[in-house]
Structure formats: C-alpha cells, structure tokens
Scaffold this motif. Structure first.
Motif, PDB file in Angstrom:
ATOM      1  N   ASP A   1      39.103  46.161  41.759  1.00 48.78           N
ATOM      2  CA  ASP A   1      40.149  46.264  42.005  1.00 48.78           C
ATOM      3  C   ASP A   1      40.322  47.488  41.847  1.00 48.78           C
ATOM      4  OD1 ASP A   1      42.454  44.522  43.068  1.00 48.78           O
ATOM      5  OD2 ASP A   1      41.526  43.234  41.815  1.00 48.78           O
TER       6      ASP A   1
ATOM      7  N   VAL B   1      44.455  49.654  41.019  1.00 50.23           N
ATOM      8  CA  VAL B   1      46.000  48.753  39.800  1.00 50.23           C
ATOM      9  C   VAL B   1      47.061  49.911  40.193  1.00 50.23           C
ATOM     10  CG1 VAL B   1      46.676  48.346  37.337  1.00 50.23           C
ATOM     11  CG2 VAL B   1      44.882  47.886  37.651  1.00 50.23           C
TER      12      VAL B   1
ATOM     13  N   ASP C   1      50.609  50.855  40.495  1.00 58.02           N
ATOM     14  CA  ASP C   1      51.575  50.920  39.965  1.00 58.02           C
ATOM     15  C   ASP C   1      52.800  51.761  40.234  1.00 58.02           C
ATOM     16  OD1 ASP C   1      53.965  50.090  38.191  1.00 58.02           O
ATOM     17  OD2 ASP C   1      53.607  51.365  36.578  1.00 58.02           O
TER      18      ASP C   1
ATOM     19  N   ILE D   1      39.407  48.357  38.260  1.00 61.71           N
ATOM     20  CA  ILE D   1      39.337  47.164  37.218  1.00 61.71           C
ATOM     21  C   ILE D   1      37.769  46.928  37.459  1.00 61.71           C
ATOM     22  CG2 ILE D   1      39.278  44.313  36.510  1.00 61.71           C
ATOM     23  CD1 ILE D   1      42.055  45.591  36.092  1.00 61.71           C
TER      24      ILE D   1
ATOM     25  N   PHE E   1      40.198  42.377  30.260  1.00 65.27           N
ATOM     26  CA  PHE E   1      41.324  42.363  31.472  1.00 65.27           C
ATOM     27  C   PHE E   1      40.825  40.919  32.202  1.00 65.27           C
ATOM     28  CE2 PHE E   1      42.339  41.958  35.498  1.00 65.27           C
ATOM     29  CZ  PHE E   1      43.941  42.166  35.524  1.00 65.27           C
TER      30      PHE E   1
ATOM     31  N   TYR F   1      41.818  37.853  34.856  1.00 64.40           N
ATOM     32  CA  TYR F   1      42.717  37.735  36.271  1.00 64.40           C
ATOM     33  C   TYR F   1      43.562  36.332  35.826  1.00 64.40           C
ATOM     34  CZ  TYR F   1      40.914  40.917  39.428  1.00 64.40           C
ATOM     35  OH  TYR F   1      39.859  42.642  39.542  1.00 64.40           O
ATOM     36  N   GLU F   2      44.820  36.370  35.516  1.00 65.44           N
ATOM     37  CA  GLU F   2      45.332  34.911  34.761  1.00 65.44           C
ATOM     38  C   GLU F   2      46.633  35.198  34.789  1.00 65.44           C
ATOM     39  OE1 GLU F   2      43.913  34.461  31.337  1.00 65.44           O
ATOM     40  OE2 GLU F   2      45.207  36.056  30.020  1.00 65.44           O
TER      41      GLU F   2
ATOM     42  N   LYS G   1      50.267  36.659  37.169  1.00 65.78           N
ATOM     43  CA  LYS G   1      50.650  37.280  37.983  1.00 65.78           C
ATOM     44  C   LYS G   1      49.851  37.373  39.076  1.00 65.78           C
ATOM     45  CE  LYS G   1      52.281  41.125  38.210  1.00 65.78           C
ATOM     46  NZ  LYS G   1      54.039  42.461  37.883  1.00 65.78           N
ATOM     47  N   PHE G   2      48.704  37.489  37.856  1.00 65.39           N
ATOM     48  CA  PHE G   2      47.095  38.727  38.840  1.00 65.39           C
ATOM     49  C   PHE G   2      46.362  37.537  38.977  1.00 65.39           C
ATOM     50  CE2 PHE G   2      49.095  41.896  35.807  1.00 65.39           C
ATOM     51  CZ  PHE G   2      49.535  42.567  36.648  1.00 65.39           C
ATOM     52  N   LYS G   3      46.468  36.158  39.086  1.00 67.29           N
ATOM     53  CA  LYS G   3      45.234  35.090  39.245  1.00 67.29           C
ATOM     54  C   LYS G   3      45.331  35.193  40.328  1.00 67.29           C
ATOM     55  CE  LYS G   3      44.307  30.439  38.272  1.00 67.29           C
ATOM     56  NZ  LYS G   3      44.309  28.975  37.667  1.00 67.29           N
ATOM     57  N   ARG G   4      43.793  35.442  40.413  1.00 64.31           N
ATOM     58  CA  ARG G   4      43.382  35.480  42.266  1.00 64.31           C
ATOM     59  C   ARG G   4      43.554  33.703  42.469  1.00 64.31           C
ATOM     60  NH1 ARG G   4      37.991  39.240  41.976  1.00 64.31           N
ATOM     61  NH2 ARG G   4      38.461  41.039  42.550  1.00 64.31           N
TER      62      ARG G   4
END
Length: 132
Positions: free
Chosen positions: A63, A65, A67, A75, A124, A126-127, A129-132
């Motif tokens: 992934d 990132v 910003d 990632i 890191f 994935y949870e 707001k980043f949860k898939r």
C-alpha cells in the motif's frame, strides 16, 4: 399552521449541523500536469517485491500512504506464506530506493534492512479508518 412552521424551523435547525458535517470538501478548478518520464505510477509499486542489498526478497509493497496529497510512506508486508502470518510495517519513502531495470523491463525496490529487522519494526495494522 403555527405549529407546522415551528416544526419546520426546528427540523431545519437540527438538520443543519448534520448536513454541514457530511458536505463534500470544496473543490477548485483542476490543474493539469505533465507526467515526467522518470515518474513512478502506483500500479508499478503495489505488489512490488522489496529486496535487501544482497538481492534477497525481504517484503512486498502492499500500500501507499498519502498524507496531504504527498507520498508519506509505503506499507510493506513482511514474513508469512500465502498471506498467513504476514505482518505490515510502515516505511518512509526515503528508506526505499526505487529504480527501473530497462533490461529486465521491471521496477526494483531496495531497502537497507534485513527481513529480521523489518519483522522487528513497529507493526502497522489495518484497523479503524484503515480497515480493509
């Protein structure tokens, strides 16, 4: 009639803040860019194996990132087999050297870390707001 007007104003007042929170951000007129010949597109990075200096595969870019419109990190997945036992670490873009191998016609990503060093890095997840 008076109750209807009061109810309408009350409903509008209650709905006002809720609508403001869900409004789309303001946009501006598009600014078009020319893509430089040495640029890298995201589809070339996602799934790209990351190797160490000895050309051993130590991970895979899973992934990007972003910003404030800028690349802030990669990632990288480390370890695991067929996605089992896989963990993720966030790595600064300056930590990975990207290059295009014209002979092999493919992109390369090299990091100055071993697989064990990446496995020991902060994970890191994935949870939220980043949860898939």
């Amino acid at each position: 009639m008076r109750r209807l007007v009061i109810a309408t104003f009350a409903a509008a007042a209650l709905a006002g803040p809720a609508l403001a929170a869900n409004e789309a951000p303001q946009t501006v007129a598009p600014k078009f860019e020319t893509v430089p010949q040495d640029a890298v597109l995201s589809y070339n990075l996602i799934g790209l194996n990351v190797t160490d200096a000895q050309n051993n595969t130590v991970g895979e870019i899973k992934d990007l990132v972003i910003d404030h419109g800028k690349l802030a990190g990669y990632i990288v997945s480390v370890g695991g087999f067929f996605c089992l036992g896989e963990r993720y670490v966030a790595v600064s873009p300056s930590s990975i050297a990207l290059g295009y191998d014209a002979d092999a016609k493919k992109w390369k990503a090299i990091i100055g870390a071993s697989k064990d060093q990446l496995k020991a890095a902060p994970e890191f997840k994935y949870e939220g707001k980043f949860k898939r």
